[in-house]
Scaffold this motif. Structure first.
Motif, PDB file in Angstrom:
ATOM      1  N   PHE A 116       1.282   6.969  -6.545  1.00 51.08           N
ATOM      2  CA  PHE A 116       0.185   7.930  -6.644  1.00 51.08           C
ATOM      3  C   PHE A 116       0.668   9.359  -6.398  1.00 51.08           C
ATOM      4  CE2 PHE A 116      -3.272  10.315  -4.533  1.00 51.08           C
ATOM      5  CZ  PHE A 116      -4.164  10.377  -5.596  1.00 51.08           C
ATOM      6  N   VAL A 117       1.434   9.576  -5.327  1.00 49.55           N
ATOM      7  CA  VAL A 117       1.891  10.930  -5.020  1.00 49.55           C
ATOM      8  C   VAL A 117       2.864  11.422  -6.085  1.00 49.55           C
ATOM      9  CG1 VAL A 117       3.907  10.494  -3.512  1.00 49.55           C
ATOM     10  CG2 VAL A 117       2.480  12.474  -3.108  1.00 49.55           C
ATOM     11  N   ALA A 132       0.907   4.138  -2.790  1.00 52.39           N
ATOM     12  CA  ALA A 132       0.790   5.553  -2.400  1.00 52.39           C
ATOM     13  C   ALA A 132       1.954   6.367  -2.953  1.00 52.39           C
ATOM     14  CB  ALA A 132       0.723   5.680  -0.874  1.00 52.39           C
ATOM     15  N   THR A 153      -5.768   5.351   9.256  1.00 55.07           N
ATOM     16  CA  THR A 153      -4.768   4.590   8.521  1.00 55.07           C
ATOM     17  C   THR A 153      -3.419   4.649   9.224  1.00 55.07           C
ATOM     18  OG1 THR A 153      -5.928   5.084   6.457  1.00 55.07           O
ATOM     19  CG2 THR A 153      -3.661   4.318   6.266  1.00 55.07           C
ATOM     20  N   LEU A 190       0.832  -1.210   0.000  1.00 49.70           N
ATOM     21  CA  LEU A 190       0.000   0.000   0.000  1.00 49.70           C
ATOM     22  C   LEU A 190       0.868   1.262   0.000  1.00 49.70           C
ATOM     23  CD1 LEU A 190      -2.782  -1.052   2.534  1.00 49.70           C
ATOM     24  CD2 LEU A 190      -3.002  -0.792   0.050  1.00 49.70           C
ATOM     25  N   GLY A 191       1.965   1.212   0.743  1.00 45.44           N
ATOM     26  CA  GLY A 191       2.899   2.331   0.738  1.00 45.44           C
ATOM     27  C   GLY A 191       3.508   2.547  -0.640  1.00 45.44           C
ATOM     28  N   THR A 239      -1.010  11.724   1.543  1.00 43.89           N
ATOM     29  CA  THR A 239      -0.431  10.505   0.984  1.00 43.89           C
ATOM     30  C   THR A 239       0.940  10.230   1.587  1.00 43.89           C
ATOM     31  OG1 THR A 239      -1.622  10.951  -1.075  1.00 43.89           O
ATOM     32  CG2 THR A 239       0.094   9.299  -1.161  1.00 43.89           C
ATOM     33  N   ILE A 289       0.740   8.182   4.655  1.00 41.91           N
ATOM     34  CA  ILE A 289       0.580   6.764   4.345  1.00 41.91           C
ATOM     35  C   ILE A 289       1.921   6.157   3.941  1.00 41.91           C
ATOM     36  CG2 ILE A 289      -0.480   5.123   2.739  1.00 41.91           C
ATOM     37  CD1 ILE A 289      -2.931   7.036   2.726  1.00 41.91           C
ATOM     38  N   ILE A 290       2.669   6.856   3.089  1.00 41.30           N
ATOM     39  CA  ILE A 290       3.950   6.330   2.613  1.00 41.30           C
ATOM     40  C   ILE A 290       4.895   6.063   3.782  1.00 41.30           C
ATOM     41  CG2 ILE A 290       6.034   6.904   1.303  1.00 41.30           C
ATOM     42  CD1 ILE A 290       4.148   8.493  -0.605  1.00 41.30           C
ATOM     43  N   PHE A 340      -7.226   9.362   7.162  1.00 40.53           N
ATOM     44  CA  PHE A 340      -5.771   9.281   7.153  1.00 40.53           C
ATOM     45  C   PHE A 340      -5.247   8.997   8.560  1.00 40.53           C
ATOM     46  CE2 PHE A 340      -6.927  11.773   3.461  1.00 40.53           C
ATOM     47  CZ  PHE A 340      -6.215  11.106   2.469  1.00 40.53           C
TER      48      PHE A 340
END
Length: 172
Positions: A27-28, A24, A137, A20-21, A55, A58-59, A134
């Motif tokens: 994505f960023v 992310a 998460t 998921l990281g 984001t 999350i990373i 967030f």
């Protein structure tokens, strides 16, 4: 048996959080690319800063448990040669337990903060992304890191070894 099943389950969760990281991070990167290209043409991406900030949370926390599992955290072993292998092993256990407590504290604090964010409907400044998702998460990733560190401490105690737990060393 139970330890093996629990370790496998936590390892799978750690792999999932790392994936998921990674998603992310891609994505960023795309958000920043679109924003930079948009700025060049005079139409920047609205909310790119909000999206990037959330984001990045999350990373950072998605990869923390994997970093611990791989032994990637900073370890200063100035006095390691002055102590016996047994003492170094217990110092490793102490460090792992301390890390587990710190990340459990982070998870709990962010969870409590998320309750306030939900109650007050807090959101990001530009496009109004709700912060609570967030924060939940981040709390989950911090709790996973804490659990991983706790399991490593238990494994260190229960695994017979003659030397220190293997750490990755950087040659200067």
């Amino acid at each position: 048996m139970i330890r093996t099943v629990l370790t496998r389950a936590v390892d799978r969760l750690i792999d999932l959080s790392a994936a998921l990281g990674g998603v992310a991070l891609v994505f960023v990167t795309l958000v920043i690319l679109v924003d930079v290209v948009g700025r060049f043409f005079g139409t920047p991406l609205t909310g790119a800063q909000d999206i990037s900030q959330m984001t990045l949370v999350i990373i950072v926390f998605a990869g923390m448990a994997l970093c611990d599992r791989l032994g990637g955290h900073v370890a200063v072993d100035i006095f390691a040669n002055a102590f016996s292998n047994r003492q170094n092993r217990w110092l490793d256990v102490f460090a792992q337990l301390t890390g587990a407590v710190i990340f459990a504290g982070i998870a709990w604090t962010v969870w409590e903060s998320a309750k306030l964010s939900q109650m007050l409907h807090l959101s990001t400044n530009i496009i109004g992304l709700p912060k609570v998702y967030f924060q939940w998460t981040l709390a989950a990733f911090a709790a996973l890191t804490s659990l991983g560190m706790l399991l490593r401490a238990i494994q260190t105690v229960l695994t017979p070894t003659t030397g220190r737990i293997d750490h990755q060393e950087e040659v200067l």
